[in-house]
Design a protein around this motif. Structure first.
Motif, mmCIF file in Angstrom:
data_model
loop_
_atom_site.group_PDB
_atom_site.id
_atom_site.type_symbol
_atom_site.label_atom_id
_atom_site.label_comp_id
_atom_site.label_asym_id
_atom_site.label_seq_id
_atom_site.Cartn_x
_atom_site.Cartn_y
_atom_site.Cartn_z
ATOM 1 N N ARG A 59 0.832 -1.209 0.000
ATOM 2 C CA ARG A 59 0.000 0.000 0.000
ATOM 3 C C ARG A 59 0.867 1.259 0.000
ATOM 4 N N ASP A 63 0.778 4.132 -2.848
ATOM 5 C CA ASP A 63 0.686 5.565 -2.560
ATOM 6 C C ASP A 63 1.784 6.345 -3.275
ATOM 7 N N ARG A 66 0.841 6.664 -6.888
ATOM 8 C CA ARG A 66 -0.222 7.666 -7.043
ATOM 9 C C ARG A 66 0.333 9.085 -6.917
#
Length: 77
Positions: A59, A63, A66
């Motif tokens: 995760r 991130d 992104r």
């Protein structure tokens, strides 16, 4: 998943300040942002176990992808 991280994508990211300032290259930057979003989605999809340290790391990687995609979009605004 990482097959999306092509040499062309890396080149756009490496040259992002210049590519963002050149209207003729904005399509490359948009494509890079989409590819990074796709990578983030793939990482997130494989990181669903809330207790797993590996999933937490996935995760965090998602991130990061992104954030890089957002930087691409900001470079062409």
């Amino acid at each position: 998943m990482y097959e999306v991280m092509t040499e062309a994508l890396i080149d756009v990211l490496d040259d992002l300040p210049q590519a963002g300032g050149q209207a003729r290259r904005h399509h490359e930057v948009r494509a890079a942002a989409q590819a990074l979003d796709d990578l983030a989605d793939a990482c997130a999809a494989r990181s669903t176990d809330t207790a797993s340290t590996e999933a937490q790391a996935g995760r965090a990687v998602a991130d990061g992808f992104r954030a890089a995609a957002q930087l691409c979009r900001l470079a062409i605004q």
